[in-house]
Design an enzyme around this catalytic site. Sequence first.
Site, mmCIF file in Angstrom:
data_model
loop_
_atom_site.group_PDB
_atom_site.id
_atom_site.type_symbol
_atom_site.label_atom_id
_atom_site.label_comp_id
_atom_site.label_asym_id
_atom_site.label_seq_id
_atom_site.Cartn_x
_atom_site.Cartn_y
_atom_site.Cartn_z
ATOM 1 N N CYS A 217 -13.343 5.564 9.131
ATOM 2 C CA CYS A 217 -14.443 7.054 8.927
ATOM 3 C C CYS A 217 -13.240 7.833 8.691
ATOM 4 C CB CYS A 217 -15.096 6.026 9.926
ATOM 5 S SG CYS A 217 -15.699 5.429 9.464
ATOM 6 N N LYS B 287 -7.379 2.275 4.802
ATOM 7 C CA LYS B 287 -5.945 3.015 4.721
ATOM 8 C C LYS B 287 -5.412 2.658 6.258
ATOM 9 C CE LYS B 287 -1.518 4.158 3.198
ATOM 10 N NZ LYS B 287 -0.818 3.363 2.885
HETATM 11 C C1 G6P Z 1 -4.173 -0.914 6.624
HETATM 12 C C2 G6P Z 1 -3.521 -0.711 4.782
HETATM 13 C C3 G6P Z 1 -2.093 -1.656 5.467
HETATM 14 C C4 G6P Z 1 -1.376 -1.335 6.289
HETATM 15 C C5 G6P Z 1 -2.019 -1.292 7.803
HETATM 16 C C6 G6P Z 1 -1.265 -1.784 8.749
HETATM 17 O O1 G6P Z 1 -4.682 -3.044 7.013
HETATM 18 O O2 G6P Z 1 -4.600 -1.335 4.324
HETATM 19 O O3 G6P Z 1 -1.347 -0.880 3.919
HETATM 20 O O4 G6P Z 1 -0.334 -2.322 6.477
HETATM 21 O O5 G6P Z 1 -2.977 -1.083 8.006
HETATM 22 O O6 G6P Z 1 -0.773 -0.036 9.057
HETATM 23 P P1 G6P Z 1 0.375 0.794 9.671
HETATM 24 O O7 G6P Z 1 -0.647 2.044 9.346
HETATM 25 O O8 G6P Z 1 0.327 0.413 11.123
HETATM 26 O O9 G6P Z 1 1.197 0.129 9.666
#
Ligand code: G6P
Length: 610
Positions: free
Chosen positions: A2, A605
């Site tokens: 969100c 994201k």
């Molecule tokens: C989400 C995103 C991934 C990312 C993961 C970890 O699942 O879609 O692309 O790798 O979170 O996020 P971070 O911000 O901790 O690297």
Amino acid sequence: MCGIVGAVAQRDVAEILVEGLRRLEYRGYDSAGIATIDQQNLLVSAKRLGKVQELAQALQDSPLSGGTGIAHTRRATHGAPSEVNAHPHLSSGNIAVVHNGIIENHEALRNLLKGFGYEFVSQTDTEVIAHLVHHELKTGDTLLAAVQKTVQQLEGAYGTVVMDSTDKDRIIVARSGSPLVIGYGLGENFIASDMMALLPVTRKFAFLEEGDVAEVTRFDVNVYDINGDSVEREAKEASVNHDSGDKGEYRHYMLKETYEQPTAIRNTLEGRLTGTELNIETFGNGADDIFKNVEHVQIIACGTSYHSGMVARYWLEELAGISCNIEIASEFRYRKSFVPKNSMIVTLSQSGETADTLAALRLAKEIGYTSSLSICNVPGSSLVRESDLSFMTKAGAEIGVASTKAFTTQLVGLLMMTLAIGKHHSMPLVQQESIAKSLLTLPNKLEEVLALASSIEDLAEDFADKQHALFLGRGDQYPIAMEGALKLKEISYIHAEAYAAGELKHGPLALIDAEMPVIVVAPKNDLIEKLKSNVEEVRARGGLMYVFADVDANFLSDDTMKVINVPHCDDIIAPIVYTLPLQLLSYYVAIIKGTDVDQPRNLAKSVTVE
Ligand code: G6P
């Protein structure tokens, strides 16, 4: 997840708020809404299921006036995606609330409030906040005091913003587990869940800490900590560009971000290596002493970041001569683990706000890790603030849900960490220098790899009708194969798995036929002959292979194999170099399949809830 945007200004804010929501679209959402307080001091609102553009269209048809307002993009947790469940949620015609996160005790609060006569119109947990604030205001409290009393009754993780049309010159924000940032303007102030939302209106930001409640008016921001004491949260100039949120000449953010990798890595290296000497203080004050005393490293991460941690394990154990474990944050945080003496916890994260990673860091501190380091792309994020040391990757804003440049810059940070620790352990000076030299060649090498894009685009045609794919690698390329499989899954929805090539014979060989494309990453390193034997195992079973191979590794295209020659690079940087062709492959396959590359279905994201 969100998104939240809010403003207190003299001018009408609806357009600013909607633009803010647009800039948060990349985080993933299913509905959007806005509320403002108009000239007659009435609360006016609009909500739409679907894209922010639908809401913008609705506002064009019936504009909302007013200088105080809040807006939200919702990703459903409690209650299906619908207009009625979209935020803001209202109480009694004067209170409006937006909220990120989950209120775990919402059922008990809902029953309590029903007992007081409140009627609920949505299935959300958020609506209880609106009614609770309204209820607390009945005792004659200020809006600030009512929100402070409300948040004391909430269990779970939240970032929430409240306004009251009978007290229209302020908004109250509260943070517990879900990030919020204050944006300072001239005679106007803003709040958001991510500073990206506010870059068109300000570059001066202060991050709220856990437990903070803040009162934001046009001229003042007063922050109170968890005990209700007045506190300062330092405001700093943001270093990200206003236009980071633009796609420029590229069709998708993911493609733009893939092409930005040479620059992102140049920026990440800049000022950190003087000649071949590493500036260790870039990790924070006292970093050298902390690294000197480290005897074990535990890496924690999720998603793509987890894969960079897997590569780092190879580096730390082989080059720095120090033991290293890597674990997925959501597993680590829910098991009892053994903490070796003088251990450092290293968290890897693009956003710095991933709920599981943050919880794992907090747990690690409780159970006796001696020191902590975060490698992260967002300055001021929770992981950075809560770690002893930090290494900021300078990838710039990453908008595409599928991570690209954040991953490769993380790997650069991890290699520098390996140098910083290695120099106190078994890494000879000559090796330190050779690694530093290799790192400096990386940006140009990546530019050479990006020149392979059109041949990779051709290759992608073969995947259009495939349901599955298998990725193979060995040694430090095994995590790269995993990252390649994750990228393909995320954006093209093709089921993809990665195996350490030596494991083929223990199961996956049973899957090999002409319908199962096998992607192989094959730099010319000391495992290349072993990998060639694995390739023969696939060939003998009628498999069709796509091999990204070092130009000198002697792989030749034939009926069973399409070879893309990758320019030769030093072994140490090969995991970073071989990541790019796999990113491009998944991108072009997704284009052929017509999926939503930047906002793949069901994904977000930044995952700030569990
Ligand atoms: C989400 C995103 C991934 C990312 C993961 C970890 O699942 O879609 O692309 O790798 O979170 O996020 P971070 O911000 O901790 O690297």
